[in-house]
Design a protein around this motif. Structure first.
Motif, mmCIF file in Angstrom:
data_model
loop_
_atom_site.group_PDB
_atom_site.id
_atom_site.type_symbol
_atom_site.label_atom_id
_atom_site.label_comp_id
_atom_site.label_asym_id
_atom_site.label_seq_id
_atom_site.Cartn_x
_atom_site.Cartn_y
_atom_site.Cartn_z
ATOM 1 N N ILE A 1 41.923 11.710 45.694
ATOM 2 C CA ILE A 1 43.376 11.550 45.547
ATOM 3 C C ILE A 1 44.113 12.873 45.772
ATOM 4 O O ILE A 1 45.018 12.931 46.610
ATOM 5 C CB ILE A 1 43.744 10.887 44.202
ATOM 6 N N THR B 1 49.698 1.310 37.030
ATOM 7 C CA THR B 1 50.391 0.763 38.205
ATOM 8 C C THR B 1 51.632 1.584 38.530
ATOM 9 O O THR B 1 51.893 1.894 39.701
ATOM 10 C CB THR B 1 50.771 -0.713 37.960
ATOM 11 N N VAL C 1 50.590 4.839 40.189
ATOM 12 C CA VAL C 1 50.199 4.634 41.588
ATOM 13 C C VAL C 1 51.454 4.446 42.449
ATOM 14 O O VAL C 1 51.560 5.015 43.544
ATOM 15 C CB VAL C 1 49.230 3.439 41.724
#
Length: 179
Positions: free
Chosen positions: A24, A84, A87
Motif C-alpha cells: 500500500i 471502508t 480505503v
C-alpha cells in the motif's frame, strides 16, 4: 465476526498483512509520481476526503463506546465501516494527487513548523497504522479477543490521530488550494 480456528488460515492472513503493509505505501508513493494528462483536476476531492477523515474519527470513537457497552455486533460493524472509510479516503487522496499539482503551504513563522510537524506525523503514522489495523482486524475475526484487545489499545489512538490530523492538515492547507 466469523470463527477461524485453523492456524494455517491465520498464517495466511499474516502473509497478507505483510504484503499489504508494504504494497500500500509503495503503490501510493509510485502513484504520487503519476500524473494523468489531459484530465480535469479533481479539486473537489480534498474537502470530501477531509470529511471522510472526520467521519472515520467519529466512527472510531463510537466503536470504542460500543465495545465498552458490550455491543459487540455494533462495534464490529462500525470497525468494518471505519476500514471502508479509510480505503475510500486513500482512493480519493491518490486520485486527487494523480490529477492535481501538490499544494504548497503558504503559512509563515511558527505555524509553518506546526503544519509540517502535523503533516509529517500524519504521513508516517498513516503508514505505520496499516499493519496495526490489519493485525487488530485479523485477531478479531479469528476470535482471539484477548490479543485483539491488547493490540487495539495501540491501534485505536494511532488510527484516531491519523484521522484527526488528516482533518487538521486539510484545514491548515485549504486556504492555499488553487481553485
Amino acid at each position: 465476526m466469523s470463527s477461524i480456528e485453523n492456524p494455517s488460515e491465520e498464517k495466511k492472513y499474516n502473509k497478507w498483512i505483510v504484503i499489504l503493509s508494504i504494497a500500500i505505501p509503495v503503490v501510493v508513493a509510485v502513484l504520487f509520481t503519476v500524473k494523468i494528462p489531459n484530465v480535469e483536476p479533481l479539486s473537489f476531492l480534498p474537502p470530501i476526503y477531509a470529511t471522510i477523515n472526520a467521519i472515520t474519527a467519529l466512527v472510531l470513537a463510537i466503536a470504542l463506546w460500543a465495545i465498552k457497552q458490550r455491543k459487540q455486533k455494533l462495534h464490529e460493524n462500525l470497525m468494518k465501516f471505519a476500514i471502508t472509510l479509510s480505503v475510500a479516503f486513500l482512493a480519493m487522496y491518490v486520485a486527487y494527487h494523480m490529477t492535481s499539482d501538490s499544494t504548497k503551504f503558504g503559512g509563515e513563522g511558527a505555524i509553518k513548523y506546526v503544519y509540517y510537524f502535523v503533516l509529517l506525523t500524519h504521513i508516517l503514522l498513516s503508514i505505520v497504522i496499516i499493519p496495526f489495523v490489519l493485525i487488530t482486524y485479523v485477531r478479531a475475526i479469528t476470535n482471539n479477543f484477548e490479543r485483539h484487545k491488547k493490540i487495539a489499545r495501540i491501534t485505536f489512538p494511532l488510527w484516531l490521530y491519523v484521522a484527526i490530523t488528516g482533518v487538521i492538515v486539510y484545514i491548515m492547507i485549504s486556504p492555499y488550494y488553487i481553485h
